[in-house]
Design a protein around this motif. Structure first.
Motif, short mmCIF file in Angstrom:
data_model
loop_
_atom_site.label_atom_id
_atom_site.label_comp_id
_atom_site.label_asym_id
_atom_site.label_seq_id
_atom_site.Cartn_x
_atom_site.Cartn_y
_atom_site.Cartn_z
N LEU A 151 -4.02 6.39 -1.32
CA LEU A 151 -3.61 4.87 -1.28
C LEU A 151 -3.60 3.93 -2.23
CD1 LEU A 151 -5.44 4.58 2.27
CD2 LEU A 151 -3.10 5.72 1.58
N ILE A 158 0.71 -0.91 -0.54
CA ILE A 158 0.25 0.31 -0.13
C ILE A 158 0.77 1.25 -0.03
CG2 ILE A 158 -2.05 1.04 1.02
CD1 ILE A 158 -2.78 -1.44 2.70
N ARG A 159 1.17 2.35 -0.91
CA ARG A 159 1.71 3.93 -1.48
C ARG A 159 0.93 4.40 -1.25
NH1 ARG A 159 6.81 2.01 -3.12
NH2 ARG A 159 6.89 0.22 -4.23
N GLU A 160 1.15 5.30 -0.10
CA GLU A 160 0.40 6.63 0.27
C GLU A 160 0.92 8.19 -1.28
OE1 GLU A 160 -0.96 9.94 3.52
OE2 GLU A 160 0.96 8.90 3.63
N VAL A 183 -0.87 8.09 7.42
CA VAL A 183 -1.42 8.30 6.89
C VAL A 183 -2.56 10.05 6.38
CG1 VAL A 183 -1.43 6.03 5.22
CG2 VAL A 183 -4.02 7.44 5.89
N THR A 197 4.91 3.89 2.46
CA THR A 197 4.91 2.45 2.21
C THR A 197 4.43 1.29 3.26
OG1 THR A 197 5.69 2.86 0.33
CG2 THR A 197 5.25 0.68 0.68
#
Length: 322
Positions: free
Chosen positions: A237, A189-191, A231, A200
């Motif tokens: 996301l 999961i990357r913000e 976050v 990440t």
């Protein structure tokens, strides 16, 4: 254990998996579920007189295509009788895959067999691999907080499955009979906020035997994972979850007149589950796919006790009425 000229093909599937995984994690995702699959079953002359199989079939070689949520894709090569031999010389490969946002499943199995009644020297190889990837984009919102305010989200889930293998080799060291199988899972999961990359989060797990996972695993396995994500409100996301099953079986009857049988099985059809649950009040997660990633809320034990007691009272009342 003997090492055969055709055996390294088993590791090719894992190298391809890593390549696909790297490509998937390198970009921000849009919503979708994709299956990639490969398998083959082949028979060679054992003396190496022909570089090409004397009999062989292939399913699509890592052809990737989208599937609808929870649609099951499957493929099977059922085996055959080798030419110039009246006895059944077998190589089989199967795989299937299904995917939904938040839950993925795959399976792969192979068999290879040469009976003692065979009149010739053969090398049999069966390989199968199936991969399902789900990607999604999730918007973090909270009408009570300003854009850019950090909020907390719980990331949780599990991966489970079953691995098995069987080898029967009555030819001992002069014959070769090998199997390998593994399940590989990955979540990333990357913000991204305001065009800038953020944190990440994620996990990678590998379970298997005679393969790339290192530690050997057979039978049932179950692995929980959890993390706390910090976050920002207004961030996006990018979620990518990935699950593969790989299986290989190999048999070589250099010593003719001995039974050989190998079976390899990697099952994880309801295996990789992901939950995203807001901790900060007012946070909403709006997924492009429309999927609700929240963890199910367990029913308190008191509710079950109350329900069972109520049913008991109803039963007593009915008996009195009679």
């Amino acid at each position: 254990m003997k090492f055969h000229r055709y055996l390294p093909g088993a590791l090719l599937s894992f190298a391809t998996i890593l390549m696909l995984l790297s490509a998937t994690n390198g970009a921000y995702a849009t919503a979708g579920v994709v299956v990639s699959a490969s398998c083959r079953a082949a028979i060679w002359h054992g003396d190496g007189s022909s570089p090409d199989p004397i009999q062989g079939e292939y399913c699509p070689d890592y052809v990737s295509f989208p599937i609808a949520n929870n649609t099951i894709y499957n493929f099977a090569i059922v085996g055959w009788q080798a030419p110039n031999d009246i006895y059944s010389i077998m190589a089989k490969a199967y795989h299937n895959a299904r995917g939904d946002h938040g839950n993925l499943g795959v399976a792969a199995s192979t068999e290879a067999a040469i009976p003692a009644s065979s009149l010739n020297w053969y090398s049999n190889l069966a390989q199968s691999s199936a991969t399902v990837t789900a990607t999604d984009t999730i918007l973090v919102t909270n009408p009570l907080l300003e854009q850019g305010t950090y909020v907390t989200i719980n990331l949780a889930g599990y991966v489970e499955g079953y691995l098995s293998g069987a080898v029967y080799n009555s030819g001992e060291d002069r014959n070769a009979a090998n199997t390998s199988a593994f399940i590989f899972s990955s979540l990333t999961i990357r913000e991204q906020y305001g065009g800038t990359a953020g944190g990440t989060f994620g996990f990678d797990y590998c379970f298997g035997y005679q393969g790339p996972c290192g530690e050997s695993t057979t039978g049932s396995f179950f692995q929980r994972y959890s993390d706390t994500m910090s976050v920002r409100v207004g961030s996006t996301l990018s979620l990518s979850s990935y699950l593969t099953a790989s299986s290989e079986s190999y048999a070589d009857n250099r010593l003719i007149g001995k039974n050989l049988y190998t079976l390899s099985n990697a099952q994880a059809m309801n295996s990789f589950t992901t939950y995203l649950t807001p901790v900060t009040d007012g946070v909403q997660l709006l997924a492009e796919s429309g999927h609700d990633y929240s963890a199910p809320v367990p029913v308190p034990a008191a509710v079950w006790l109350f329900g069972s007691g109520l049913l008991g009272l109803i039963g007593v009342a009915r008996r009195k009425a009679v």
